[in-house]
Design a protein around this motif. Structure first.
Motif, PDB file in Angstrom:
ATOM      1  N   TYR A  40     -43.383  79.850 -37.503  1.00 51.97           N
ATOM      2  CA  TYR A  40     -43.224  79.813 -36.047  1.00 51.97           C
ATOM      3  C   TYR A  40     -43.652  81.136 -35.422  1.00 51.97           C
ATOM      4  O   TYR A  40     -43.346  82.205 -35.953  1.00 51.97           O
ATOM      5  N   ARG A  41     -44.355  81.033 -34.282  1.00 53.99           N
ATOM      6  CA  ARG A  41     -44.738  82.223 -33.533  1.00 53.99           C
ATOM      7  C   ARG A  41     -44.514  81.986 -32.044  1.00 53.99           C
ATOM      8  O   ARG A  41     -44.827  80.919 -31.516  1.00 53.99           O
ATOM      9  N   LYS A  42     -43.982  82.986 -31.391  1.00 59.35           N
ATOM     10  CA  LYS A  42     -43.795  82.964 -29.940  1.00 59.35           C
ATOM     11  C   LYS A  42     -44.879  83.813 -29.295  1.00 59.35           C
ATOM     12  O   LYS A  42     -45.191  84.914 -29.764  1.00 59.35           O
ATOM     13  N   ILE A  54     -46.377  77.032 -32.430  1.00 57.62           N
ATOM     14  CA  ILE A  54     -46.503  78.126 -31.464  1.00 57.62           C
ATOM     15  C   ILE A  54     -45.795  77.740 -30.175  1.00 57.62           C
ATOM     16  O   ILE A  54     -45.981  76.632 -29.657  1.00 57.62           O
ATOM     17  N   GLY A  55     -44.986  78.651 -29.637  1.00 64.90           N
ATOM     18  CA  GLY A  55     -44.287  78.417 -28.377  1.00 64.90           C
ATOM     19  C   GLY A  55     -44.660  79.451 -27.337  1.00 64.90           C
ATOM     20  O   GLY A  55     -44.627  80.656 -27.607  1.00 64.90           O
ATOM     21  N   ILE A  99     -49.293  73.621 -30.896  1.00 65.69           N
ATOM     22  CA  ILE A  99     -49.197  74.625 -29.838  1.00 65.69           C
ATOM     23  C   ILE A  99     -48.426  74.044 -28.657  1.00 65.69           C
ATOM     24  O   ILE A  99     -48.827  73.033 -28.083  1.00 65.69           O
ATOM     25  N   ASP A 100     -47.305  74.663 -28.310  1.00 67.25           N
ATOM     26  CA  ASP A 100     -46.439  74.152 -27.244  1.00 67.25           C
ATOM     27  C   ASP A 100     -46.251  72.641 -27.380  1.00 67.25           C
ATOM     28  O   ASP A 100     -46.525  71.872 -26.462  1.00 67.25           O
ATOM     29  N   VAL A 112     -37.964  74.625 -27.253  1.00 69.85           N
ATOM     30  CA  VAL A 112     -38.307  73.330 -27.845  1.00 69.85           C
ATOM     31  C   VAL A 112     -39.219  73.539 -29.050  1.00 69.85           C
ATOM     32  O   VAL A 112     -39.011  72.942 -30.115  1.00 69.85           O
ATOM     33  N   ALA A 113     -40.215  74.396 -28.899  1.00 71.22           N
ATOM     34  CA  ALA A 113     -41.114  74.695 -30.018  1.00 71.22           C
ATOM     35  C   ALA A 113     -40.345  75.348 -31.166  1.00 71.22           C
ATOM     36  O   ALA A 113     -40.540  75.008 -32.342  1.00 71.22           O
TER      37      ALA A 113
END
Length: 268
Positions: free
Chosen positions: A231-233, A203-204, A105-106, A215-216
């Motif tokens: 990947y999830r934003k 996660i970003g 996460i981040d 970056v994420a």
């Protein structure tokens, strides 16, 4: 009760007890969960603040080795959930075969991430401004925390989180990140073949200053062939997303992802 334990890993400057709401949530869902601190951390944020020298000089590999030893005493390979530098640690544990699956996460950037937004540079300046900080423990000011972690929050909530969870952190990991590109043995390097390990969710947070969303995203895109990496934003989220008042908006989808990986592993 699931037979797969969950291990939470915090990042720089935040005490491990900030994970307690997640431990409670995952426990209610049937997961035995733990959140041990980094080497040198004491049992509370207040006690850790009183002995900053205990964390001085600790680097990325020291933290990886610390959690590897902890995992050796667990009943099964855990699903590791890490935030910030803990997200980088989670990826290394997964790639090294210590974890069944991982959530970053981040995350702090692994070696190979090219993006270097201005906000990330500014958030790292409390450490990078002095070379001697490499071997010191650094404590953020309220203002620095507000920029790096609490920018998506009210100033009141940011200050409350600072008082509750912020601890001194070693400067060495940030210097190791800045030197990763030129260091062939960088501790920020991760095996990028995602066919050789369990699933990874990255996660970003859209408004993150410390580990910006790009970056994420680039972290997830580095993995090949990319079939075992997701990947999830998360819109509107800053770097405090796992321990601020909106933590459930992050924890709920992570828990559902963990359940899905657990069910898939049981069927295999």
């Amino acid at each position: 009760m699931s037979t797969t334990p969950v291990l939470f890993v915090h990042g720089l400057w935040i005490h491990a007890t900030a994970w307690q709401p997640w431990i409670d949530l995952f426990g209610a869902a049937g997961y035995e969960s733990q959140a041990p601190g980094w080497p040198g951390d004491d049992s509370t944020a207040a006690l850790t603040r009183q002995a900053p020298a205990r964390v001085a000089g600790i680097g990325i590999q020291d933290v990886v080795d610390h959690y590897t030893r902890h995992i050796a005493g667990m009943p099964a390979k855990p699903i590791v959930i890490g935030h910030s530098f803990g997200g980088l640690i989670a990826q290394k544990l997964l790639a090294n075969g210590q974890a069944a699956a991982a959530v970053a996460i981040d995350p702090a950037p692994i070696k190979g991430v090219k993006a270097l937004p201005f906000s990330q540079i500014r958030a790292a300046l409390p450490v990078l401004s002095r070379r001697a900080n490499r071997d010191r423990a650094i404590m953020l000011t309220r203002r620095q925390f507000r920029y790096g972690f609490g920018n998506a929050l009210s100033s009141q909530e940011s200050d409350e989180l600072y008082n509750r969870w912020v601890i001194p952190g070693p400067g060495r990991p940030i210097f190791e990140l800045t030197g990763a590109k030129k260091d062939p043995a960088s501790p920020a390097a991760v095996d990028l073949d995602d066919s050789r390990r369990g699933p990874l969710l990255v996660i970003g947070g859209e408004r993150d200053h410390t580990a910006p969303e790009i970056v994420a995203r680039q972290t997830a895109e580095l993995y090949r062939p990319g079939t075992n990496t997701e990947y999830r934003k998360l819109d509107g989220k800053g770097h405090s997303l796992v321990f601020d008042s909106g933590w459930r908006e992050v924890a709920a989808p992570v828990l559902e992802w963990v359940r899905r990986q657990d069910r898939a592993a049981t069927k295999r």
